[in-house]
Design an enzyme around this catalytic site. Structure first.
Site, PDB file in Angstrom:
ATOM      1  CD  GLU A 174      74.058  -0.967 111.663  1.00 45.52           C
ATOM      2  OE1 GLU A 174      72.861  -1.224 111.839  1.00 45.52           O
ATOM      3  OE2 GLU A 174      74.482   0.200 111.467  1.00 45.52           O
ATOM      4  CG  ASN A 204      75.914   3.319 118.595  1.00 46.77           C
ATOM      5  OD1 ASN A 204      77.066   3.273 119.007  1.00 46.77           O
ATOM      6  ND2 ASN A 204      75.620   3.406 117.313  1.00 46.77           N
ATOM      7  CG  HIS A 260      77.161   7.509 119.544  1.00 45.18           C
ATOM      8  ND1 HIS A 260      76.564   6.933 118.451  1.00 45.18           N
ATOM      9  CD2 HIS A 260      76.186   8.223 120.166  1.00 45.18           C
ATOM     10  CE1 HIS A 260      75.297   7.276 118.385  1.00 45.18           C
ATOM     11  NE2 HIS A 260      75.028   8.057 119.432  1.00 45.18           N
ATOM     12  CG  ASP A 302      73.650  -5.101 109.668  1.00 40.29           C
ATOM     13  OD1 ASP A 302      73.721  -4.047 109.020  1.00 40.29           O
ATOM     14  OD2 ASP A 302      73.102  -5.177 110.786  1.00 40.29           O
TER      15      ASP A 302
END
Length: 283
Positions: free
Chosen positions: A170, A135, A140, A127
């Site tokens: 993610e 972000n 983005h 992760d």
């Protein structure tokens, strides 16, 4: 002459030509049988405008020119139509199993691969740390660039015996096979260190990222859902311990019991990390 196999192989152009050739020969043979059954009785009844031998010769020629040629052309048209349909189906199947942003397998394909995995292997759930903050700060487009870069690192770090997928957002999953456990853990740790050591350049920004990972062992007879849940708990623990680390499920139990001992020895002084560790393992 069996045609059943041909219908399953229309994705190959060469098989289309073989199919058309077979159909042409079948048409000629079928026409020859009809000629053999009809012309001699007509000749016996005196209904033929030519001699019997000439009628048979003309029939054979027409069976090749008309029956074989027409049947071959129609079979080619049918075969290439099936060929296009098979390619479209294969492309659709590929797209349905592929994550469009990263180009990796998606969760569905990964789950199927996990169910098929037999023997000694490791399941890793990676992760990207603090991805929402990336972000929010960089936009983005930069977040997508991070996902793409991490995907490329994972794909290059693991060989063809392993399965690499983007599970969503993610989060990534890897099934690492073909090595002893310690070698697998070394490779997983090397991936984490590699990503932490190279900033990602995107949209004129340099973004330093880290990843956390949770590892569980895939062994014969062990329930795959339990393995996934254990890797997920190990990932939770890696986050709770400060991120940018890989935690194996065995370490998770060690840390959980250590946190429980901390609770008994010094309930007031234990840190938030201990609470998170115990919560991750249901203690």
């Amino acid at each position: 002459m069996s045609l059943q196999a041909d219908f399953g192989d229309f994705q190959y152009r060469s098989h289309v030509y073989v199919f058309a050739l077979k159909m042409s020969f079948l048409a000629v043979i079928f026409s020859g049988v009809i000629i053999a059954l009809t012309i001699p009785p007509l000749g016996f009844l005196g209904l033929l405008p030519v001699t019997l031998s000439h009628a048979i010769s003309f029939g054979a020629i027409f069976s090749w020119l008309i029956g074989g040629t027409v049947s071959g052309m129609l079979s080619l048209a049918t075969g290439f139509t099936m060929h296009e349909l098979m390619l479209s189906r294969a492309e659709f199947e590929k797209l349905s199993r592929t994550d469009t942003l990263s180009g990796l397998l998606n969760r569905r394909a990964f789950t199927e691969a996990l169910d098929r995995t037999e023997g000694d292997a490791s399941l890793v759930i990676f992760d990207v740390d603090r991805f929402k903050a990336i972000n929010d700060r960089f936009g983005h487009a930069c977040g997508d660039a991070v996902i793409t870069a991490v995907s490329a690192v994972l794909l290059s770090a693991f060989d063809e015996l392993s399965v690499v997928a983007r599970l969503g957002g993610e989060e990534f999953g890897v099934i690492v096979s073909g090595e002893p456990l310690e070698a697998r853990l070394e490779r997983i740790e090397a991936v984490r260190a590699s990503i932490a050591g190279r900033p990602i350049v995107a949209e004129d920004c340099q973004i330093a990222i880290t990843i956390s990972g949770g590892v569980a062992d895939l062994i014969a007879g062990r329930n795959k859902q339990q393995v996934y849940a254990s890797a997920d708990r190990a990932l939770y623990l890696a986050k709770a311990l400060g991120r940018n680390r890989v935690v194996h499920e065995r370490e998770g139990l060690h840390h959980a019991w250590h946190g429980l001992a901390e609770t008994g020895a010094n309930a007031e002084g234990r840190g938030l990390g201990s609470d998170n560790v115990m919560h991750a393992y249901g203690i």
